[in-house]
Structures are given as structure tokens and as C-alpha cells.
Write a protein that holds these residues in place. Structure first.
Motif, PDB file in Angstrom:
ATOM      1  N   VAL A   8     -29.519 -44.279  20.890  1.00 26.43           N
ATOM      2  CA  VAL A   8     -30.275 -43.129  20.401  1.00 26.43           C
ATOM      3  C   VAL A   8     -29.614 -42.536  19.163  1.00 26.43           C
ATOM      4  N   LEU A   9     -28.292 -42.412  19.193  1.00 21.39           N
ATOM      5  CA  LEU A   9     -27.571 -41.865  18.037  1.00 21.39           C
ATOM      6  C   LEU A   9     -27.730 -42.753  16.811  1.00 21.39           C
ATOM      7  N   LEU A  10     -27.667 -44.057  17.008  1.00 28.68           N
ATOM      8  CA  LEU A  10     -27.848 -44.985  15.899  1.00 28.68           C
ATOM      9  C   LEU A  10     -29.269 -44.908  15.346  1.00 28.68           C
ATOM     10  N   ALA A  11     -30.241 -44.764  16.238  1.00 26.31           N
ATOM     11  CA  ALA A  11     -31.633 -44.657  15.806  1.00 26.31           C
ATOM     12  C   ALA A  11     -31.849 -43.393  14.986  1.00 26.31           C
ATOM     13  N   ILE A  12     -31.236 -42.285  15.439  1.00 22.66           N
ATOM     14  CA  ILE A  12     -31.349 -41.027  14.702  1.00 22.66           C
ATOM     15  C   ILE A  12     -30.705 -41.156  13.320  1.00 22.66           C
ATOM     16  N   ALA A  13     -29.556 -41.809  13.266  1.00 19.04           N
ATOM     17  CA  ALA A  13     -28.861 -41.985  11.994  1.00 19.04           C
ATOM     18  C   ALA A  13     -29.632 -42.902  11.051  1.00 19.04           C
ATOM     19  N   ALA A  14     -30.318 -43.917  11.620  1.00 18.07           N
ATOM     20  CA  ALA A  14     -31.027 -44.895  10.799  1.00 18.07           C
ATOM     21  C   ALA A  14     -32.375 -44.379  10.314  1.00 18.07           C
ATOM     22  N   ALA A  15     -32.949 -43.395  11.010  1.00 17.78           N
ATOM     23  CA  ALA A  15     -34.293 -42.923  10.678  1.00 17.78           C
ATOM     24  C   ALA A  15     -34.418 -42.441   9.231  1.00 17.78           C
ATOM     25  N   PRO A  16     -33.498 -41.595   8.721  1.00 16.91           N
ATOM     26  CA  PRO A  16     -33.633 -41.172   7.320  1.00 16.91           C
ATOM     27  C   PRO A  16     -33.569 -42.338   6.338  1.00 16.91           C
ATOM     28  N   LEU A  17     -32.713 -43.314   6.612  1.00 16.01           N
ATOM     29  CA  LEU A  17     -32.612 -44.463   5.711  1.00 16.01           C
ATOM     30  C   LEU A  17     -33.906 -45.260   5.718  1.00 16.01           C
ATOM     31  N   ALA A  18     -34.492 -45.441   6.915  1.00 16.21           N
ATOM     32  CA  ALA A  18     -35.750 -46.181   7.018  1.00 16.21           C
ATOM     33  C   ALA A  18     -36.872 -45.448   6.290  1.00 16.21           C
ATOM     34  N   LEU A  19     -36.906 -44.121   6.419  1.00 18.29           N
ATOM     35  CA  LEU A  19     -37.943 -43.344   5.739  1.00 18.29           C
ATOM     36  C   LEU A  19     -37.790 -43.433   4.223  1.00 18.29           C
ATOM     37  N   LEU A  20     -36.565 -43.358   3.737  1.00 20.05           N
ATOM     38  CA  LEU A  20     -36.349 -43.454   2.288  1.00 20.05           C
ATOM     39  C   LEU A  20     -36.775 -44.824   1.773  1.00 20.05           C
ATOM     40  N   LEU A  21     -36.490 -45.869   2.532  1.00 24.91           N
ATOM     41  CA  LEU A  21     -36.957 -47.203   2.150  1.00 24.91           C
ATOM     42  C   LEU A  21     -38.478 -47.234   2.088  1.00 24.91           C
ATOM     43  N   LEU A  22     -39.134 -46.655   3.098  1.00 28.36           N
ATOM     44  CA  LEU A  22     -40.593 -46.631   3.150  1.00 28.36           C
ATOM     45  C   LEU A  22     -41.177 -45.853   1.985  1.00 28.36           C
ATOM     46  N   TYR A  23     -40.544 -44.719   1.646  1.00 26.63           N
ATOM     47  CA  TYR A  23     -41.070 -43.865   0.583  1.00 26.63           C
ATOM     48  C   TYR A  23     -40.849 -44.444  -0.807  1.00 26.63           C
ATOM     49  N   GLY A  24     -40.228 -45.593  -0.879  1.00 30.52           N
ATOM     50  CA  GLY A  24     -40.174 -46.294  -2.145  1.00 30.52           C
ATOM     51  C   GLY A  24     -41.476 -47.002  -2.468  1.00 30.52           C
ATOM     52  N   PHE A  25     -42.364 -47.081  -1.444  1.00 31.48           N
ATOM     53  CA  PHE A  25     -43.615 -47.835  -1.614  1.00 31.48           C
ATOM     54  C   PHE A  25     -44.858 -47.021  -1.289  1.00 31.48           C
ATOM     55  N   VAL A  26     -44.738 -46.011  -0.441  1.00 33.96           N
ATOM     56  CA  VAL A  26     -45.902 -45.219  -0.037  1.00 33.96           C
ATOM     57  C   VAL A  26     -45.675 -43.762  -0.419  1.00 33.96           C
ATOM     58  N   PRO A  27     -46.743 -42.990  -0.608  1.00 37.78           N
ATOM     59  CA  PRO A  27     -46.576 -41.569  -0.925  1.00 37.78           C
ATOM     60  C   PRO A  27     -45.825 -40.849   0.196  1.00 37.78           C
ATOM     61  N   PRO A  28     -44.753 -40.132  -0.126  1.00 37.51           N
ATOM     62  CA  PRO A  28     -43.948 -39.483   0.906  1.00 37.51           C
ATOM     63  C   PRO A  28     -44.553 -38.174   1.391  1.00 37.51           C
ATOM     64  N   VAL A  29     -44.079 -37.747   2.535  1.00 40.32           N
ATOM     65  CA  VAL A  29     -44.466 -36.464   3.126  1.00 40.32           C
ATOM     66  C   VAL A  29     -43.187 -35.688   3.401  1.00 40.32           C
ATOM     67  N   SER A  30     -43.121 -34.460   2.958  1.00 41.64           N
ATOM     68  CA  SER A  30     -41.906 -33.669   3.157  1.00 41.64           C
ATOM     69  C   SER A  30     -41.855 -33.079   4.558  1.00 41.64           C
ATOM     70  N   THR A  31     -40.653 -32.689   4.970  1.00 38.73           N
ATOM     71  CA  THR A  31     -40.504 -32.069   6.284  1.00 38.73           C
ATOM     72  C   THR A  31     -41.222 -30.719   6.341  1.00 38.73           C
ATOM     73  N   LEU A  32     -41.306 -30.012   5.208  1.00 41.25           N
ATOM     74  CA  LEU A  32     -42.052 -28.755   5.175  1.00 41.25           C
ATOM     75  C   LEU A  32     -43.536 -28.993   5.400  1.00 41.25           C
ATOM     76  N   MET A  33     -44.066 -30.043   4.814  1.00 43.68           N
ATOM     77  CA  MET A  33     -45.468 -30.383   5.015  1.00 43.68           C
ATOM     78  C   MET A  33     -45.723 -30.763   6.470  1.00 43.68           C
ATOM     79  N   LEU A  34     -44.828 -31.577   7.047  1.00 43.54           N
ATOM     80  CA  LEU A  34     -44.968 -31.954   8.452  1.00 43.54           C
ATOM     81  C   LEU A  34     -44.932 -30.725   9.355  1.00 43.54           C
ATOM     82  N   GLY A  35     -44.017 -29.807   9.056  1.00 43.33           N
ATOM     83  CA  GLY A  35     -43.910 -28.591   9.856  1.00 43.33           C
ATOM     84  C   GLY A  35     -45.182 -27.768   9.818  1.00 43.33           C
ATOM     85  N   ARG A  36     -45.807 -27.693   8.661  1.00 46.58           N
ATOM     86  CA  ARG A  36     -47.057 -26.937   8.550  1.00 46.58           C
ATOM     87  C   ARG A  36     -48.179 -27.621   9.319  1.00 46.58           C
ATOM     88  N   TRP A  37     -48.277 -28.935   9.208  1.00 42.65           N
ATOM     89  CA  TRP A  37     -49.313 -29.649   9.959  1.00 42.65           C
ATOM     90  C   TRP A  37     -49.130 -29.469  11.469  1.00 42.65           C
TER      91      TRP A  37
END
Length: 215
Positions: A8-37
């Protein structure tokens, strides 16, 4: 149980890296936007490519937020060292956040002041700068930046405040938008207060001298 905890700790640590990799190709969504939704609050944002944004806006935010954007690798070490050297007992009097640091904070970290969050910004900014081009970095930044309550991105901000597309922004309008970024909930680019207008004037003066060749 220990293996599950480690996983679980490794997954939590890897999540930001995976998201940054993804956002190199798709339009990103900020944490503030997610919080509002998640809290059923409206979000106004229209993704646009950097080529559809006036070149005056990236020049203005570089002049305002990160003058060495094209020259550093995600972290401006000289500015960071200066802030640390000048830091008093009450903490730093000013920040040294670069555009990459602000971008990763908005995309994969949480708002508010925290030494833990600040410590995470540095390696994540170096990683983002390594996997994204400077052009992609600026494109992501300008599409997730907050410019008002529920208002995100250059296109939505340009239409709200100036009644035009981001591609049609003038130098003065770009400077007013850039000057609003430090406090977007209190500064209105369409009706700038005296301090806001003075900050925009200073940005306009600096803009012609800013290097944007990396874009």
C-alpha cells in the motif's frame, strides 16, 4: 500483513509518478478541481493547446513566477539557496517555487503550507521536468492554474475577464492574469486594484526581456 502495508505504501508513493507520466499525454486535472467535483461544486475549465494561447501569457507568467523557467531543470537551486540563507526564525519570508513546482503541487499534491509537501515538490518537479518538454510543462500549467472561484485555465479566465479567447490576449491582459496568480480568489484581472495594477505594470516592463526560446 506487513507485505500488504508495504504494498500500500509503495502504491501511494508510485501514484504521483504514474499520474505525471499520464499527464504527459492527456489533459490533466488538478486536485483542486477534483475536490470541487467531489463536493458537487462547479468547475469552469476548457482545455486548449499552448499553440492556441497568446504567446504573451507564457511570457507574462515567466516574468512573474519563474524567470529562469527555460534554464533550470524543474528547481531553481540558486533561488532556493537564497531563500534558505535569508530564512529567519519564523520561516522563509518568500518562496522559491518554480512553474514545475507549482504544477506538480496542483496536480498530485495538496494545497496549503507544509514542509512535508514542499519536500515532495522538489523530487516530483525534477521528475516532471525530466519526462515533459518545457512546452508541455507550460501547457499543463496554463490549463490548470486557478484564476477565480471554480475558474481554471487560461481559456476560461480569458473569456470570463476579457470576453475573448486565450489566443487573443494582449500583453497588458496577459500581465493582469499573471499578476492575479499569487491570490486568484482576491484579484480580479478585469477590475484590478491599485496593487494588482502596479504588479501588472512591472510584469509588462519585464516581459520583453524574458527568454522563452524553450517554448
Amino acid at each position: 500483513m506487513l507485505r500488504r502495508i508495504v504494498f500500500v505504501l509503495l502504491a501511494i508513493a508510485a501514484a504521483p509518478l504514474a499520474l505525471l507520466l499520464l499527464y504527459g499525454f492527456v489533459p490533466p486535472v488538478s486536485t483542486l478541481m477534483l475536490g470541487r467535483w467531489l463536493t458537487l461544486q462547479p468547475v469552469e475549465r476548457q482545455w486548449v493547446a499552448l499553440s492556441d494561447i497568446s504567446p504573451e501569457l507564457p511570457r507574462a507568467v515567466i516574468a512573474s513566477e519563474d524567470s529562469r523557467f527555460c534554464r533550470h531543470g524543474g528547481v531553481d537551486w540558486s533561488a532556493l539557496r537564497q531563500v534558505i540563507d535569508e530564512m529567519g526564525e519564523d520561516g522563509p519570508a518568500r518562496g522559491a517555487s518554480t512553474i514545475p513546482m507549482q504544477t506538480v503541487k496542483n496536480l498530485v499534491l495538496w494545497p496549503g503550507r507544509s514542509y512535508v509537501r514542499k519536500g515532495l515538490e522538489v523530487p516530483l518537479s525534477l521528475f516532471a521536468d525530466m519526462i515533459w518538454s518545457k512546452r508541455r510543462m507550460m501547457e499543463n500549467y496554463l490549463n490548470i492554474a486557478e484564476w477565480g472561484d471554480g475558474l481554471f485555465g487560461a481559456e476560461a479566465a480569458a473569456r470570463r475577464y476579457f470576453g475573448k479567447s486565450a489566443g487573443s490576449l494582449t500583453r497588458r491582459e496577459a500581465a493582469l492574469l499573471a499578476a492575479a496568480l499569487p491570490n486568484p480568489l482576491q484579484r480580479n484581472p478585469a477590475k484590478p486594484a491599485r496593487f494588482h495594477a502596479r504588479a501588472a505594470n512591472a510584469i509588462v516592463i519585464r516581459m520583453p526581456n524574458e527568454y522563452t526560446g524553450c517554448l
